[in-house]
Design an enzyme around this catalytic site. Structure first.
Site, PDB file in Angstrom:
ATOM      1  N   SER A  40       0.795  -1.228   0.000  1.00  0.00           N
ATOM      2  CA  SER A  40       0.000   0.000   0.000  1.00  0.00           C
ATOM      3  C   SER A  40       0.824   1.272   0.000  1.00  0.00           C
ATOM      4  O   SER A  40       0.318   2.340  -0.344  1.00  0.00           O
ATOM      5  CB  SER A  40      -0.943   0.014   1.210  1.00  0.00           C
ATOM      6  OG  SER A  40      -0.205  -0.081   2.418  1.00  0.00           O
ATOM      7  N   ASP A 334      -3.282   8.271   7.833  1.00  0.00           N
ATOM      8  CA  ASP A 334      -4.252   7.414   8.501  1.00  0.00           C
ATOM      9  C   ASP A 334      -3.522   6.532   9.515  1.00  0.00           C
ATOM     10  O   ASP A 334      -2.369   6.801   9.854  1.00  0.00           O
ATOM     11  CB  ASP A 334      -5.077   6.598   7.507  1.00  0.00           C
ATOM     12  CG  ASP A 334      -4.250   5.577   6.721  1.00  0.00           C
ATOM     13  OD1 ASP A 334      -3.074   5.338   7.078  1.00  0.00           O
ATOM     14  OD2 ASP A 334      -4.774   5.006   5.745  1.00  0.00           O
ATOM     15  N   HIS A 337      -0.450   4.776   7.362  1.00  0.00           N
ATOM     16  CA  HIS A 337       0.266   5.320   6.201  1.00  0.00           C
ATOM     17  C   HIS A 337       0.714   6.759   6.426  1.00  0.00           C
ATOM     18  O   HIS A 337       0.047   7.521   7.120  1.00  0.00           O
ATOM     19  CB  HIS A 337      -0.633   5.248   4.961  1.00  0.00           C
ATOM     20  CG  HIS A 337      -1.076   3.864   4.641  1.00  0.00           C
ATOM     21  ND1 HIS A 337      -2.320   3.373   5.007  1.00  0.00           N
ATOM     22  CD2 HIS A 337      -0.431   2.852   4.018  1.00  0.00           C
ATOM     23  CE1 HIS A 337      -2.425   2.111   4.611  1.00  0.00           C
ATOM     24  NE2 HIS A 337      -1.300   1.777   4.011  1.00  0.00           N
TER      25      HIS A 337
END
Length: 369
Positions: A40, A334, A337
């Site tokens: 991600s 978040d 991340h």
């Protein structure tokens, strides 16, 4: 930990110019193509239409709230650009190459000469990583299968010699391994055995890419995972005290020299292989120790900008979650991340930093080899 120097501040200042510069003003491309693999941290939307949970997708608000041009949730786990985008900009591209799963067959055939992003949020080095938690994530082995198909198509259209030349001059970005560590830490065993297996898997993937024509590798090591908001919440829940989750940080720190040793050994064994290894642990630690410099000012190093509850990590970042106004002041976007502001610092350090953070060359130097 290396002390802050004038050169490191200059690099970061150059980055701010790089991010703000209009696409038409970018320098010429330093490489013909960039290919991206991993999780991600560099995914730009491959998971958008897969059978995965919301935690493994980022194609809904508030993701992309600061995406340049037209704020929208693109599938990047960020408020704007991610590290792959910003590294690609350094090389002269507009942003990261598009997600493999976003391309039609026709679009893929025209895009493959400029690069493709194969990364998948939630994935890891092991084939099973992320499957039970998130669903249909794309493992590294599957990402390489997709790339193999692209190479076959190139050979059919360009021929073997021209394909080998294009791939040999291109950059291959890899950022993976964090999700393997998260899952291992949930049920730990023999740390040395786990880390050895991780690095061995990494080696096999690099060998496979090399066999398909890759020669220039930009590898991003694992950052101090124990200090991200979700792991701070984990420590608070388990121990009742604030701070980083130390077992994960220990694994992250110990993985770097093993990864460095493996890459150095491969570069001796494989003709024409070159690499740039970013020490993400050192880079993030540097920002923790120097939250305010002439180039940046972070006022919140612990909580997520988007999310709710302790550290902004108890409730997911989605359209109902609160979002901070001063997003460039936050280290984390978040629960898991970095913010675009931190990705920008990381990307420019990887692109143009010194031996304190990238070894044996930075990505700009790698591109010129």
């Amino acid at each position: 930990m290396a002390k802050r120097t004038a050169s490191s501040v200059l690099v970061a200042l150059c980055l701010l110019v790089l991010v703000a510069t209009d696409a038409e003003a970018r320098h010429p491309r330093l490489v013909p193509a960039a290919f991206v693999f991993g999780d991600s941290t560099v995914d730009v939307g491959n998971n958008n239409n897969l059978n995965v949970t919301a935690a493994a997708r980022a194609n809904y608000p508030h993701y992309g709230i600061d995406f340049p041009g037209s704020p929208k949730p693109t599938g990047r786990f960020s408020n704007g650009f991610n590290t792959a985008d910003l590294l690609a900009r350094g090389l002269g591209f507009k942003m990261s190459p598009p997600a493999y799963h976003s391309l039609s067959e026709k679009a893929l055939k025209s895009q493959m000469y400029k690069g493709i992003n194969f990364a998948s949020g939630g994935s890891g080095l092991a084939n099973g990583t992320g499957k039970s938690l998130f669903g249909e994530v794309i493992s590294m082995s599957k990402q390489l299968e997709h790339f193999s198909g692209v190479v076959e198509c190139m050979v059919q259209l360009l021929g073997q010699k021209k394909t080998a030349s294009l791939l040999g001059r291109s950059i291959f970005f890899i950022s993976t391994g964090s999700n393997d560590m998260f899952e291992y830490s949930a049920s730990p065993g023999d740390d040395i055995e786990f880390l050895g297996a991780m690095v061995a898997a990494y080696k096999e993937y690099i060998l496979a890419l090399y066999d398909m024509g890759a020669r220039k590798f930009s590898v991003i090591s694992i950052p101090p995972l124990g200090c991200i908001p979700s792991q701070r919440l984990r420590r608070l829940s388990q121990l009742g005290t604030p701070g980083c989750f130390d077992p994960l940080n220990d694994l992250s720190l110990r993985s770097y020299p093993m990864l460095a040793g493996m890459l150095k050994e491969l570069s001796y064994d494989l003709p024409d292989m070159a690499y740039s290894l970013a020490n993400a642990y050192a880079m993030v630690t540097f920002v923790f120790e120097n939250p305010r410099t002439d180039a940046w000012s972070f006022t919140n190093l612990e909580a997520a900008c988007c999310g709710g509850g302790p550290f902004g990590a108890a409730f997911a970042c989605n359209e109902t979650a609160p979002v901070c106004d001063n997003r460039d002041d936050y280290l984390f976007w978040d629960a898991n991340h970095p913010s675009q502001a931190v990705s920008a610092i990381a990307a420019q350090t990887i692109f143009a930093g010194n031996l304190s953070f990238v070894y044996p060359v930075n990505v700009r130097e790698l591109a010129m080899l």
